[in-house]
Design an enzyme around this catalytic site. Structure first.
Site, PDB file in Angstrom:
ATOM      1  N   CYS A 118      66.246  -7.610  -8.763  1.00 43.47           N
ATOM      2  CA  CYS A 118      67.469  -7.174  -7.688  1.00 43.47           C
ATOM      3  C   CYS A 118      66.767  -7.192  -6.370  1.00 43.47           C
ATOM      4  CB  CYS A 118      67.631  -5.554  -8.122  1.00 43.47           C
ATOM      5  SG  CYS A 118      66.531  -4.616  -8.058  1.00 43.47           S
ATOM      6  N   HIS A 447      65.878   0.368  -7.836  1.00 42.98           N
ATOM      7  CA  HIS A 447      67.050  -0.807  -7.686  1.00 42.98           C
ATOM      8  C   HIS A 447      67.182  -1.022  -6.281  1.00 42.98           C
ATOM      9  CE1 HIS A 447      70.017  -3.210  -9.093  1.00 42.98           C
ATOM     10  NE2 HIS A 447      70.905  -2.634  -8.503  1.00 42.98           N
TER      11      HIS A 447
END
Length: 499
Positions: A118, A447
């Site tokens: 990510c 994330h």
């Protein structure tokens, strides 16, 4: 020019129709021709033309419509008319505005997560939003060679740019529902081995720091493009280093440079501006060349050149010995949508930039007033001639934004200084265009996501959660200032005001 013909296009529901008419043609002639092509009855036709075509049928369309131009036509074709139902149903019209946008707009494309990637996906989306950089990469020709940087292994940096180009082409063409940047990832891991680090127990690839990737991609692009790339991001400083115990021990460095500003975060930092000023004014301990003893020096940096694009890094991560990891400072630090850095410049440079800033602000005020006026002008819903479906409302807004964008850019440009350098911001003001965020407690977990502003609508933002893309309100961006383990701003991308 009487009796001659001219050609132009009309655009309706995503299709473009070429039209040839006499320069003596009236709006009635145009509507009749458009009705043949689109099946939109003349009475329902609305044209996005300055001056309007919805009044007298005898109005001559030339020169209201310019040769070679494309005019947006709004109106529902006869075959697609649907009578209003007696009772309320859950149709598109019942959706919230942001939901309607997602129904009709072609949302941008996201990147597939390939396992803790990510950080790569969010960084690529932020870089793609920088239009000058995007165009440079999309137009890159590998046969043109690399810059004369003298860097070792230039070929691998060239390969990184080639793979970035492939990714950007897929984003632009929307060839797939999502893009899989696997070749770029493998090339990055070959060039920068830290991104190939694996977990000692599970053997999977570790999460990485998006800021570190951002820096390394800048390094590769600097090698490949040289000054052509660097000038758009180069911040130049005048640095004064002074011994706090000896007024005679002063060193001034005129031409230090960097590609980003750092926002330092302490226990009292509440606003980004404070963190930036703290990063430009530091105290260090070093040995004095005059006395031979250690002394405390003040280091003051003043900006002497502002780039077209300004990158701000929140220094949220620090090395924690007890965990042997980069831990995260969770403190909330508010950032502005419009950033004025006048107080961070050298006095001479500030005087130049503030003068231009004040002129651009006048244009901005006029622009905002015009936009408010347009919003007040609503079509009369009681008239069948003016009924607009949600799709037409969306297309109308896009057409308005597109037609006015270039006009206002030209207005801003009139006030740019004549001696403006290539890649320099004409004023001292920036507008926020993108944010890379981190969710979690340290850089090796959690994330990363990107929040990117729409290029035409300043109030519309896109959230890029890997391959899941959605529209979010501007208010959502304000919540990215931090204050916990939820999405916290890490890298902010700003673009020069009026550019």
């Amino acid at each position: 020019m009487s009796g001659e013909t001219f050609e132009f296009n009309i655009r309706h529901s995503g299709k473009v129709y070429p039209i040839t008419l006499s320069t003596d043609a009236t709006s009635a002639d145009l509507k009749s021709k458009a009705e043949e092509l689109t099946q939109v009855p003349s009475a329902r036709q609305k044209y996005m033309v300055k001056g309007g075509l919805s009044g007298e049928e005898s109005i001559k369309i030339y020169p209201l419509i310019k040769p070679g131009s494309t005019v947006m036509l709004l109106g529902t074709p006869d075959a697609n008319l649907i009578s209003k139902p007696a009772k309320k149903n859950n149709f598109i019209e019942d959706l919230a505005p942001e939901q309607q946008v997602q129904q009709f707009a072609q949302l941008p494309v996201g990147f597939k997560n390939m396992g803790n990637t990510c950080y790569l996906n969010a960084t690529l989306q932020a870089l793609y939003r920088v239009n000058d950089l995007r165009d440079m990469i999309l137009n890159y020709n590998p046969s043109q060679g690399v810059s004369n940087s003298g860097a070792q292994d230039e070929e691998i940096h060239k390969q990184i740019v080639i793979e970035m180009k492939r990714c950007f082409e897929n984003l632009q063409n929307k060839s797939f529902k999502s893009v899989l940047p696997i070749v770029l990832l493998n090339t990055l891991r070959k060039c920068y081995p830290q991104f190939a680090e694996r977990d000692s127990q599970g053997g999977f690839y570790k999460q990485q720091d998006a800021e570190e990737l951002f820096t390394q991609l800048f390094h590769s692009m600097s090698i490949v493009f040289g000054d052509k790339f660097s000038e758009d991001f180069r911040i130049q400083f005048k640095t004064t280093i002074k011994d706090t115990a000896n007024d005679n021990d002063i060193t001034v460095k005129e031409n230090e440079s960097d590609s980003k500003l750092q926002c330092h975060i302490s226990g009292t930092t509440n606003f980004m501006r404070n963190g930036l000023l703290e990063g430009l004014n530091e105290k260090i301990e070093k040995r004095s060349d005059l006395t031979g003893a250690n002394s405390i020096y003040s280091v003051e940096k003043k900006i002497s050149r502002l780039p077209k694009f300004l990158t701000v890094q929140y220094v949220r991560f620090f090395w924690k010995r007890s965990t042997n990891k980069k831990s995260k400072i969770l403190r909330k630090v508010v950032f502005p949508f419009q950033l004025d850095v006048a107080d961070m410049l050298t006095p001479e440079y500030a005087a130049e930039k503030v003068k231009v800033r004040d002129e651009l602000r006048k244009v901005e005020k006029e622009k905002n007033e015009k936009e408010r006026e347009i919003k007040r002008r609503k079509f009369d819903p009681s008239s069948s001639e003016n009924v607009m479906t949600p799709r037409e409302q969306y297309e109308t807004q896009v057409a308005l934004n597109e037609s006015e964008k270039d006009q206002w850019l030209e207005e801003y440009k009139k006030h740019f200084p004549p001696n403006l350098e290539k890649g320099e911001n004409p004023s001292c003001v920036y507008n926020l265009i993108g944010v890379i965020t981190h969710q979690g407690a340290n850089s090796e977990s959690g994330h990363y996501q990107a929040f990117i502003r729409d290029e035409l609508d300043e109030n519309k933002w896109y959230k890029f959660n890997d391959d899941k893309v959605s529209v979010v309100e501007k208010e959502k961006i304000e919540s990215l200032a931090g204050g916990g383990e939820s999405d916290s701003a890490l890298i902010l991308m700003y673009k020069g005001f009026g550019l």
